[in-house]
Design a protein around this motif. Structure first.
Motif, short mmCIF file in Angstrom:
data_model
loop_
_atom_site.label_atom_id
_atom_site.label_comp_id
_atom_site.label_asym_id
_atom_site.label_seq_id
_atom_site.Cartn_x
_atom_site.Cartn_y
_atom_site.Cartn_z
N SER A 1 123.51 69.35 43.78
CA SER A 1 124.13 69.99 45.22
C SER A 1 125.40 70.56 44.89
CB SER A 1 124.50 68.56 46.01
OG SER A 1 125.61 67.86 45.92
N THR A 2 125.62 71.44 46.00
CA THR A 2 126.90 72.39 45.84
C THR A 2 128.23 71.14 45.91
OG1 THR A 2 127.02 72.73 47.99
CG2 THR A 2 125.80 74.47 46.72
N ALA A 3 128.16 70.21 46.48
CA ALA A 3 129.30 69.35 46.56
C ALA A 3 129.41 68.46 45.21
CB ALA A 3 129.20 68.36 47.56
N ASP B 1 129.46 66.76 56.74
CA ASP B 1 128.22 67.48 56.75
C ASP B 1 128.00 68.32 55.53
OD1 ASP B 1 127.43 66.63 59.37
OD2 ASP B 1 128.18 68.43 60.42
N ARG B 2 129.06 68.43 54.65
CA ARG B 2 128.76 69.27 53.34
C ARG B 2 127.92 68.21 52.44
NH1 ARG B 2 132.34 71.06 49.76
NH2 ARG B 2 130.65 72.17 48.96
N GLU C 1 124.49 69.93 52.27
CA GLU C 1 124.42 71.18 52.02
C GLU C 1 124.09 71.55 50.38
OE1 GLU C 1 128.27 73.10 52.70
OE2 GLU C 1 127.86 72.74 55.14
N VAL D 1 133.34 68.21 57.25
CA VAL D 1 133.40 67.81 55.55
C VAL D 1 132.30 66.89 55.44
CG1 VAL D 1 134.78 66.69 54.02
CG2 VAL D 1 135.80 68.07 55.50
N GLU E 1 137.80 68.11 50.75
CA GLU E 1 137.83 69.51 51.14
C GLU E 1 138.87 69.29 52.52
OE1 GLU E 1 135.08 71.98 53.96
OE2 GLU E 1 134.44 71.91 51.92
#
Length: 157
Positions: A69-71, A49-50, A53, A47, A100
């Motif tokens: 970012s996607t997060a 590491d997200r 991403e 998580v 997550e």
């Protein structure tokens, strides 16, 4: 269990683009700590590491590029710093707040987005200041449109 996690003192996401006469390198570094709620540190690693991403940068030809970012981190630029001969660093703060698989990560950290423009097969052009860098590179960077940075693990030292 809740613990603080210190982000690595290195770029967490980067990309390179070759646009004919120059190469453009981008590197995003986050500095600070995030609060992590997880049953264990081992379970938190994927998580964490997200964080790196799906970082998306647009508006490179401007003095205020957009970083998303996607997060859903929230990036707010508060400055620029010219590093001669050919790098502009955009600085600011980022709010990280996502969950997550029952693991949550949150915190306010600083960020640096380094953008280096270098010609092929010769030394970079030395720019005396930020205004000259933007004048010479703004149009070239605008032609990129947007770019997704490739994330690196933040949980492995």
């Amino acid at each position: 269990m809740s613990f603080r996690f210190t982000l690595p003192d290195a770029p967490i996401a980067a990309a390179s683009a070759d646009i004919g006469h120059v190469g453009v390198d981008l590197a995003l570094t986050l500095n600070g700590q995030v609060q992590v709620t997880s049953p264990s540190m081992a379970e938190a690693h994927p998580v964490l590491d997200r964080i790196s991403e799906g970082v998306f940068v647009s508006g490179l030809g401007t003095e205020v590029p957009s970083v998303t970012s996607t997060a859903k981190h929230k990036f707010t630029q508060d400055g620029t710093k010219f590093l001669g001969p050919s790098t502009m660093v955009f600085t600011g703060g980022s709010v990280i707040d996502f969950s997550e698989d029952g693991i949550s990560v949150s915190g306010e950290v600083s960020y640096q987005l380094a953008v280096t423009v270098a010609p092929h097969n010769r030394e970079p052009v030395a720019h005396p200041d930020a205004a000259a860098w933007f004048s010479r590179n703004g149009g070239t960077l605008a032609s990129i449109g947007a770019i997704v940075l490739i994330g690196r693990s933040v949980s492995v030292g």
